[in-house]
Design an enzyme around this catalytic site. Structure first.
Site, PDB file in Angstrom:
ATOM      1  N   ASP A  42       1.296  -1.336   0.327  1.00  0.00           N
ATOM      2  CA  ASP A  42      -0.027  -0.132  -0.469  1.00  0.00           C
ATOM      3  C   ASP A  42       1.276   1.068  -0.315  1.00  0.00           C
ATOM      4  O   ASP A  42       1.387   1.156   1.668  1.00  0.00           O
ATOM      5  CB  ASP A  42      -1.147  -0.284   1.441  1.00  0.00           C
ATOM      6  CG  ASP A  42      -1.950   0.940   1.342  1.00  0.00           C
ATOM      7  OD1 ASP A  42      -2.062   1.622   0.341  1.00  0.00           O
ATOM      8  OD2 ASP A  42      -2.159   1.970   2.424  1.00  0.00           O
ATOM      9  N   GLU A 100      -1.713  -1.342  -4.531  1.00  0.00           N
ATOM     10  CA  GLU A 100      -2.971  -0.927  -4.916  1.00  0.00           C
ATOM     11  C   GLU A 100      -2.739   0.571  -6.510  1.00  0.00           C
ATOM     12  O   GLU A 100      -1.450   0.914  -6.393  1.00  0.00           O
ATOM     13  CB  GLU A 100      -3.009  -0.411  -4.015  1.00  0.00           C
ATOM     14  CG  GLU A 100      -4.907   0.461  -4.020  1.00  0.00           C
ATOM     15  CD  GLU A 100      -5.576   1.207  -2.771  1.00  0.00           C
ATOM     16  OE1 GLU A 100      -5.832   0.252  -2.153  1.00  0.00           O
ATOM     17  OE2 GLU A 100      -4.617   2.637  -2.653  1.00  0.00           O
ATOM     18  N   ASP A 119      -2.159   1.396   7.716  1.00  0.00           N
ATOM     19  CA  ASP A 119      -1.412   0.913   6.293  1.00  0.00           C
ATOM     20  C   ASP A 119      -0.866  -0.474   5.970  1.00  0.00           C
ATOM     21  O   ASP A 119      -1.466  -0.627   5.040  1.00  0.00           O
ATOM     22  CB  ASP A 119      -0.239   1.765   5.771  1.00  0.00           C
ATOM     23  CG  ASP A 119      -0.395   3.396   5.792  1.00  0.00           C
ATOM     24  OD1 ASP A 119      -1.388   3.392   5.369  1.00  0.00           O
ATOM     25  OD2 ASP A 119      -0.401   3.909   6.658  1.00  0.00           O
TER      26      ASP A 119
END
Length: 172
Positions: free
Chosen positions: A8, A67, A139
């Protein structure tokens, strides 16, 4: 056993999560956050690069997922996120990993069941799904969710492939 690294990316913290497929479900290996330090953009990007490289070396994943960038209201934020993503992808690719990309909506749909899930819901599901003692940091939870989404996608593709193969075998 397939081991997946989820990333991420972020300009202040880059989350990572490592999961593997075992016993018919995802199994937790590790997670955490790379704290991005440095005064200049180049120093911060180097920090992300070195951190991701270290995580890949430490956990030796078979595959990786990250992502996709979403278009934020602030173009400058989206640009910085894209740069962080780019160096993370480079760090993984340089170590021979194929990197899959998933939208935040797809990741949330995969692990929570709805594409507009809140961060706390992702954290809760990662804690429950991976049998964690405590909720992972936001996160790290997102990174774990990205890795789990990739595992789910790979498992679905394998099932589709085996169904197609068995059908072809019967048609002969």
């Amino acid at each position: 056993m397939l081991k997946v690294l989820g990333i991420d990316p972020g300009s202040r913290f880059t989350g990572y999560g490592v999961v593997e497929w075992g016993g018919g479900k995802p199994r937790y290996v590790a997670s955490g956050c790379i704290r991005v330090t440095g005064e200049t953009l180049a120093e911060r990007l180097r920090c992300i690069y070195l951190g991701v490289t270290q995580v890949v070396s430490m956990y030796a994943p078979d595959e990786a997922a990250i992502e996709q960038v979403f278009m934020a209201r602030n173009a400058d934020s989206a640009l910085k996120l894209g740069q962080a993503r780019g160096v993370a992808i480079l760090a993984m690719a340089e170590q021979g990993l194929q990197v899959a990309e998933y939208s935040a909506k797809k990741v949330k749909q995969s692990v929570v069941g709805k594409g507009n899930a809140e961060k706390w819901q992702v954290q809760h599901m990662m804690q429950a799904m991976l049998d964690l003692q405590a909720k992972p940091q936001a996160d790290a939870a997102d990174a774990l969710a990205i890795a789990v989404c990739h595992l789910h996608t790979q498992q679905s593709l394998m099932r589709i492939g085996s169904v197609s193969s068995s059908r072809r075998g019967r048609m002969r």
